[in-house]
Write a protein that holds these residues in place. Structure first.
Motif, short mmCIF file in Angstrom:
data_model
loop_
_atom_site.label_atom_id
_atom_site.label_comp_id
_atom_site.label_asym_id
_atom_site.label_seq_id
_atom_site.Cartn_x
_atom_site.Cartn_y
_atom_site.Cartn_z
N GLY A 429 -1.26 -14.27 4.58
CA GLY A 429 -0.56 -13.78 3.30
C GLY A 429 0.25 -12.77 3.87
N TYR A 430 1.31 -12.38 2.78
CA TYR A 430 2.12 -11.30 3.01
C TYR A 430 2.97 -10.92 1.82
CZ TYR A 430 4.94 -8.76 6.59
OH TYR A 430 5.42 -7.81 7.47
N ARG A 431 3.11 -9.62 1.64
CA ARG A 431 3.92 -9.26 0.48
C ARG A 431 4.65 -8.07 0.70
NH1 ARG A 431 0.64 -12.77 -0.25
NH2 ARG A 431 -1.09 -13.24 -2.12
N SER A 432 5.53 -7.75 -0.11
CA SER A 432 6.38 -6.53 -0.11
C SER A 432 6.80 -6.00 -1.38
CB SER A 432 7.59 -6.73 0.96
OG SER A 432 8.26 -7.55 0.78
N ALA A 433 7.16 -5.02 -1.34
CA ALA A 433 7.72 -4.18 -2.62
C ALA A 433 8.74 -2.99 -2.14
CB ALA A 433 6.79 -4.13 -3.69
N ARG A 457 -7.93 0.34 -1.04
CA ARG A 457 -9.27 -0.03 -1.00
C ARG A 457 -9.41 -1.54 -0.72
NH1 ARG A 457 -11.19 4.04 0.61
NH2 ARG A 457 -8.82 4.02 1.34
N SER A 458 -8.54 -2.32 -1.02
CA SER A 458 -8.39 -3.57 -0.68
C SER A 458 -7.72 -4.05 0.60
CB SER A 458 -7.71 -4.38 -1.94
OG SER A 458 -8.39 -3.91 -3.13
N ARG A 459 -6.61 -3.39 1.04
CA ARG A 459 -5.78 -3.75 2.27
C ARG A 459 -5.26 -2.70 2.51
NH1 ARG A 459 -6.17 -7.75 6.05
NH2 ARG A 459 -7.41 -8.78 4.22
N SER A 460 -5.02 -2.55 4.01
CA SER A 460 -4.23 -1.62 4.38
C SER A 460 -2.63 -1.86 4.19
CB SER A 460 -4.29 -1.56 6.00
OG SER A 460 -5.49 -1.16 6.51
N ILE A 461 -2.24 -0.68 3.96
CA ILE A 461 -0.52 -0.76 3.29
C ILE A 461 0.20 0.01 4.48
CG2 ILE A 461 0.82 -0.16 1.42
CD1 ILE A 461 -1.51 0.15 -0.25
N GLU A 462 1.36 -0.69 4.71
CA GLU A 462 2.67 -0.25 5.62
C GLU A 462 3.70 0.39 4.66
OE1 GLU A 462 1.80 -1.88 9.98
OE2 GLU A 462 2.97 -3.10 8.41
N LEU A 463 4.18 1.43 4.72
CA LEU A 463 5.22 1.97 3.86
C LEU A 463 6.15 2.16 4.93
CD1 LEU A 463 3.54 4.51 1.55
CD2 LEU A 463 4.16 2.19 1.14
N TYR A 464 7.43 1.44 4.93
CA TYR A 464 8.74 1.46 5.93
C TYR A 464 9.82 2.46 5.35
CZ TYR A 464 6.56 -1.68 9.44
OH TYR A 464 5.95 -2.21 10.46
N ALA A 494 11.06 3.56 0.19
CA ALA A 494 10.32 2.82 0.97
C ALA A 494 10.08 1.51 0.77
CB ALA A 494 9.02 3.62 1.55
N LEU A 495 9.65 0.49 1.54
CA LEU A 495 9.38 -0.82 1.38
C LEU A 495 7.84 -1.05 1.65
CD1 LEU A 495 10.23 -3.60 0.65
CD2 LEU A 495 10.25 -4.14 3.20
N ALA A 496 7.02 -1.29 0.48
CA ALA A 496 5.59 -1.18 0.99
C ALA A 496 5.41 -2.71 1.43
CB ALA A 496 4.68 -1.04 -0.25
N ILE A 497 4.82 -2.81 2.53
CA ILE A 497 4.37 -4.18 3.08
C ILE A 497 2.77 -4.27 3.28
CG2 ILE A 497 4.59 -5.69 5.19
CD1 ILE A 497 7.42 -4.45 5.25
N GLU A 547 10.65 -10.66 4.70
CA GLU A 547 9.09 -10.11 4.58
C GLU A 547 8.61 -10.09 3.18
OE1 GLU A 547 9.03 -7.11 8.13
OE2 GLU A 547 10.17 -6.32 6.50
N SER A 548 8.03 -11.31 2.76
CA SER A 548 7.81 -11.54 1.46
C SER A 548 6.87 -12.61 1.46
CB SER A 548 9.11 -12.13 0.61
OG SER A 548 9.63 -13.24 1.15
#
Length: 606
Positions: A429-433, A457-464, A494-497, A547-548
């Motif tokens: 799975g992949y998400r971005s916002a 708490r559910s999933r690590s988040i990358e902020l680009y 930033a874009l959260a991924i 990246e979506s």
């Protein structure tokens, strides 16, 4: 904007160019409702037809195969080099991503034209249009959405189109006397960003804004928008496009720039690769190099959830006051195990200045004895000309880069250490916002911190940070505003991924390439939980096309916002037959996900 409004706007656009005759219109309406043909269909081209196409492209019509389907030496070689992105890119039967759970798997096209020039593309386009074939284009092959191949399709493979030309004072065709000459570089459709960086920066002493991954294709990244380490400074790759040569659906070669086909030119700047035509080459502006490029990396662990939230809060206070400016890009990771991972990049600053900037934040961490450094926070600085110079890194910073390890491979074929683990990824799975810069203000920062902490708490988040252009210089913002991308990128810091992959590649037929269904479903659940937290904070957050989420429902507004109706009108003008279809690309509402079957009633929406 709601999807209904978007489709109404698209409906208002002309269905066909006025130049088409009534008989042509009738043929179009009939053919639009017919599926693309497959080898099992009676309308599939005869062998003699394929031989004609082969002759037209100088014999360069091949049957691509996955090495995992060939067995023997081919499979053994693939297993040896499967984490080498240059090897995977050189295989017409493979893609850099092996698939997406519940969506697609990497499968070769039925035939491929190994294009060496625009004429080969014209032949492929005319053949596909005449015989109602599914047409696919692959350059770098990095598409997460699976747009770089399709079973039973005709592939236009641009890998050999690697020409590079430098310009000291470029003026687009037809723009003489209307635009200011600019330093630029022209790159063939098969160029990778490593080709561009070596030619423009390492050897040429200038900068071209491209992607962070050196094996991504130049043309695809530009058409999708395109971000790299320093986009906060130089704008998106699309914003720096000066001209493109394009083969359109009618088999014509046209030049698109600000003066010639300006609507198509605008659509190519972030409208998504593979929807409006086949780009044969792009010309991008180049910039003077800053004195230095560099990075700050390390990992900080918090002992408890409360301490982790405090660490996140302290970092964003620091970011807003010291890093929210054109000097800084790349990303941080908020890990679910209470670790803040730093992978920041900077330009135009020397090491002592960077150390001075970071000193207060790092001193705060050291003073709070409960925190520890899993990896010391360190600064790496180098002359900007050597950032993509593999030999320089090997000498001065061993361990930071890897190389194409095939016999006879070019010495310039480098990649960043760690990227080898992304090759062949099978996505669960992949998400971005995009996150608006207003969230950094003191009155909203607590909501941002709470949301990021809850999501982590559910999933690590990358902020680009380089994938949101707020905080950048006015000229970069102005250029990016004149692209087809979702305007939210201009106001985002930033874009959260968020993403989740299998533990290994899963190409069909690959030994050991089985899919762990239960793990995939757990990962998807965790991603949904994390993404829901972000959507509660930013309900209408846009998403980056490249990246979506494959299953994103309101993709038109998420990807392009208020720009979608204009893109739909451009699609109608240049591709009224719907020849170019990619998943969630402009105009793809008319087709099912396989790209072969039209949606019932598609004439009414497109």
């Amino acid at each position: 904007m709601r999807r209904r409004d978007l489709l109404k706007a698209a409906l208002a656009a002309p269905i066909l160019p006025l130049a088409l005759s009534s008989n042509t219109k009738m043929r179009f309406e009939q053919s639009l409702l017919k599926p693309r043909v497959r080898p099992r269909d009676t309308d599939w081209p005869e062998p003699a037809h394929w031989e004609e196409l082969k002759a037209q492209v100088g014999g360069r019509l091949i049957v691509p195969q996955s090495p995992f389907a060939q067995g023997g030496a081919a499979t053994a070689q693939a297993l040896k080099y499967i984490h080498n992105p240059y090897y995977v890119g050189d295989e017409p039967g493979l893609t850099q991503t092996s698939g997406w759970f519940g969506a697609w798997t990497s499968q070769p096209s039925r035939y491929a034209v190994v294009a060496e020039g625009a004429g080969d593309m014209v032949a492929a386009v005319n053949f596909a249009r005449k015989h109602r074939l599914r047409l696919v284009v692959k350059g770098g092959g990095h598409s997460y959405q699976g747009t770089s191949d399709a079973p039973d399709s005709l592939l236009v493979w641009t890998r050999r189109m690697r020409g590079i030309q430098h310009h000291s004072a470029f003026v687009g065709q037809g723009c003489e006397g209307h635009v200011e000459p600019r330093p630029a570089v022209t790159l063939g459709a098969g160029c990778l960003w490593m080709d561009a960086y070596e030619a423009v920066t390492t050897l040429g002493g200038r900068y071209v804004q491209g992607g962070g991954c050196p094996t991504v294709g130049v043309a695809g990244l530009v058409q999708s928008g395109g971000f790299g380490h320093y986009s906060k400074t130089f704008g998106s790759a699309a914003s720096n496009l000066l001209e493109a040569e394009v083969v359109t659906a009618d088999g014509q070669i046209c030049i698109a720039n600000a003066c010639s086909h300006p609507d198509l030119f605008w659509g190519l700047k972030g409208g998504g690769g593979g929807s409006l035509g086949i780009v044969t080459r792009v010309t991008l502006r180049t910039f003077e190099l800053p004195n230095f490029f560099g990075g700050v990396g390390g990992e900080i662990r918090a002992p408890s959830d409360g301490a982790y939230r405090e660490l996140i809060a302290r970092f964003f206070t620091f970011y807003q006051s010291q890093l929210f400016n054109p000097h800084w890009g790349e990303h941080i990771t908020l890990r679910s195990d209470n670790v803040l991972s730093l992978t920041m990049m900077f330009q135009g600053l020397d090491a002592s200045t960077v150390e001075h900037i970071w000193a207060p934040f790092l001193e705060w961490v050291r003073t709070n004895k409960s925190y520890r450094f899993d990896s010391d926070v360190s600064v790496l600085t180098l002359p900007a000309q050597h950032l993509w110079d593999g030999a320089y890194f090997q000498k001065h910073f061993p361990g930071h880069v890897r190389f194409d390890d095939r016999p006879g491979a070019p010495a310039s074929n480098m990649l960043w250490d760690g990227e080898q683990n992304e090759v062949g990824r099978f996505i669960h799975g992949y998400r971005s916002a995009w996150l608006p810069a207003a969230l950094l203000q003191p009155d909203r920062r607590d909501s941002l911190i709470d949301t990021l902490f809850d999501a982590s708490r559910s999933r690590s988040i990358e902020l680009y940070f380089g994938k949101g252009l707020a905080g950048g210089p006015s000229d970069a913002l102005l250029r990016t505003r004149d692209t087809a991308m979702n305007p939210q990128v201009l106001d985002a810091f930033a874009l959260a991924i968020l993403g989740a992959d299998a533990d290994h590649p899963a190409y069909p037929g690959m030994p050991g390439g089985s899919i762990d269904t239960e793990k995939a479903r757990r990962d998807i659940h965790d991603l949904d939980q994390a993404m829901n937290a972000i959507y509660r904070l930013v309900p209408d957050a846009g998403s980056y096309f490249s990246e979506s989420d494959y299953f994103l429902r309101d993709w038109q507004s998420r990807f392009w916002g208020t720009n979608y109706p204009r893109l739909a009108a451009i699609k109608q003008r240049y591709d009224p037959f719907g020849l170019f279809v990619i998943h969630h690309g402009v105009g793809s509402e008319a087709w099912r996900d396989d790209g072969f079957t039209p949606v019932a009633g598609a004439r009414q929406t497109l």
